[in-house]
Design an enzyme around this catalytic site. Structure first.
Site, PDB file in Angstrom:
ATOM      1  N   HIS A  17      37.571  42.057  43.791  1.00  0.00           N
ATOM      2  CA  HIS A  17      37.347  42.785  42.530  1.00  0.00           C
ATOM      3  C   HIS A  17      38.591  42.743  41.646  1.00  0.00           C
ATOM      4  CE1 HIS A  17      35.523  45.906  39.954  1.00  0.00           C
ATOM      5  NE2 HIS A  17      36.777  46.314  39.805  1.00  0.00           N
ATOM      6  N   GLU A  18      39.731  43.091  42.230  1.00  0.00           N
ATOM      7  CA  GLU A  18      40.966  43.112  41.450  1.00  0.00           C
ATOM      8  C   GLU A  18      41.390  41.704  41.046  1.00  0.00           C
ATOM      9  OE1 GLU A  18      41.921  45.829  40.269  1.00  0.00           O
ATOM     10  OE2 GLU A  18      40.625  47.048  41.546  1.00  0.00           O
ATOM     11  N   HIS A  21      39.859  40.754  37.716  1.00  0.00           N
ATOM     12  CA  HIS A  21      40.635  41.222  36.564  1.00  0.00           C
ATOM     13  C   HIS A  21      41.886  40.363  36.365  1.00  0.00           C
ATOM     14  CE1 HIS A  21      38.160  44.756  36.173  1.00  0.00           C
ATOM     15  NE2 HIS A  21      38.510  45.247  37.340  1.00  0.00           N
TER      16      HIS A  21
END
Length: 362
Positions: A17-18, A21
């Protein structure tokens, strides 16, 4: 070993997920100051190309930080590579990339399941109904039912197998509100006799337990190289639809469903159980949790990606940035809410672990 496997899967999902980004920002040439897994004090860190990669003490998620958020940064505020100085659509891509990464990972895991484990070929039912989960302080818990129990008899009637057995059991329970029903369950190879008294909910019996058919899922080899992809498309759409429906039910019937919400401890416990089962269970667990993370982060709540997106939309409508004071209040309220909720769920889930219940004398 099962617990370590479940923890590794959860950590991997957070990293993905990170990373969404992070790579969406760096791909567009946007400055990033840190990539962190966890919150709080730094346990391990490494500096690379001006970015701090850190493992932190509180394992409740992660974050990607930008120089824009650091008042002590020596980068000029008018630097064109700061996130805040980029066009709206570029910032939107950075925010949405985490959710997109989790959705993509879930689909890839389902594709991998098709190639590694095979294509689902039907369910081989066995007698009895499995208790998958039990809500605290509800009829099932009060009767002494525990996750993993196999119900083999209710009200003197033996339980058959398959989805029909689950439907028949639910029908019997719904038709007996406030009545005491003798129940026989199998637990770790031993028969346990219990007394189940369904609560009365609008004239229907309710016990507060998640039931599922007893048996094993059979798999077969793919008929061609594209079949796992088609199967993954079908399963991904179905899991996403059900996950969104589940969050919708939680929002519209919060009082009835809040007890079913689980935190990280319960998720790890469930993952450890599935790890022992082997087969396709872990693939499904990883895909389902990844989809849940994506949907959860899409919610328009402070600190979540959905909340950040709401601020961007407001900025687009206003034609100018949202005042920093409002953004700070919005984020701080979200921090208190999410941390408080995380603590409550961890305490609730930990108190329901078998070892803890034994220590408490339950």
């Amino acid at each position: 070993m099962g617990v370590l496997t479940a923890l590794a899967i959860l950590a991997g999902l957070i990293v993905v997920h990170e990373a969404g980004h992070f790579f969406a920002a760096t791909w567009q040439g946007i400055r990033v100051s840190s990539f962190s897994i966890g919150f709080g004090p730094v346990l391990l860190e490494r500096q690379r190309r001006g970015v701090q990669f850190a493992l932190r003490a509180i394992p409740l998620g992660g974050f990607v930080a930008f120089p824009d958020d650091d008042d002590e940064s020596d980068i000029p505020k008018d630097d064109p590579n700061l996130l805040s100085n980029r066009p709206l659509h570029q910032r939107a891509l950075v925010i949405a990339a985490g959710v997109m990464a989790n959705f993509l990972l879930a689909w890839l895991v389902l594709v991998a399941q098709g190639y590694v484990v095979g294509i689902p070929a039907g369910f081989s039912a066995a007698p009895g109904v499995l208790v998958a989960a039990v809500q605290p302080n509800q009829a099932a818990a009060l009767a002494g039912l525990k996750p993993g129990d196999r119900i083999i008899s209710l009200a003197g009637q033996p339980i058959g197998g398959g989805q029909e057995a689950v439907a028949e059991l639910v029908k019997t329970i719904q038709g007996a509100p406030s009545r005491t029903l003798p129940l026989v369950a199998e637990r770790q190879g031993q028969k346990v006799k219990l007394k189940l008294k369904p609560s009365d909910l609008g004239g229907l019996g309710r016990i507060g337990a998640q039931l599922q058919p007893n048996g094993t899922e059979a798999f077969r080899r793919p008929k061609g190289p594209l079949e796992p992809i088609r199967q993954a498309d079908h399963d991904f759409a179905l899991l996403t639809k059900r996950t969104i429906a589940g969050f919708g039910t939680l929002a519209t019937h919060f009082g009835e469903t809040a007890g079913q919400v689980s935190g990280p401890v319960k998720i790890v416990e469930m993952g450890a159980t599935l790890a022992k089962q082997g087969g396709g269970s872990l693939f499904l667990f990883a895909a389902l949790i990844s989809i849940n993370l994506a949907v959860l982060n899409s919610l328009p709540l402070p600190l979540l990606d959905g909340g950040q997106f709401v601020l961007l939309l407001l900025e687009g409508v206003r034609g100018r940035p949202i005042p920093a004071r409002f953004q700070m209040a919005f984020m701080q309220s979200g921090f208190v809410l999410l941390v408080g909720l995380s603590v409550v769920l961890i305490v609730k889930d930990t108190s329901q672990l078998p070892l803890v219940q034994q220590l408490l004398g339950h």
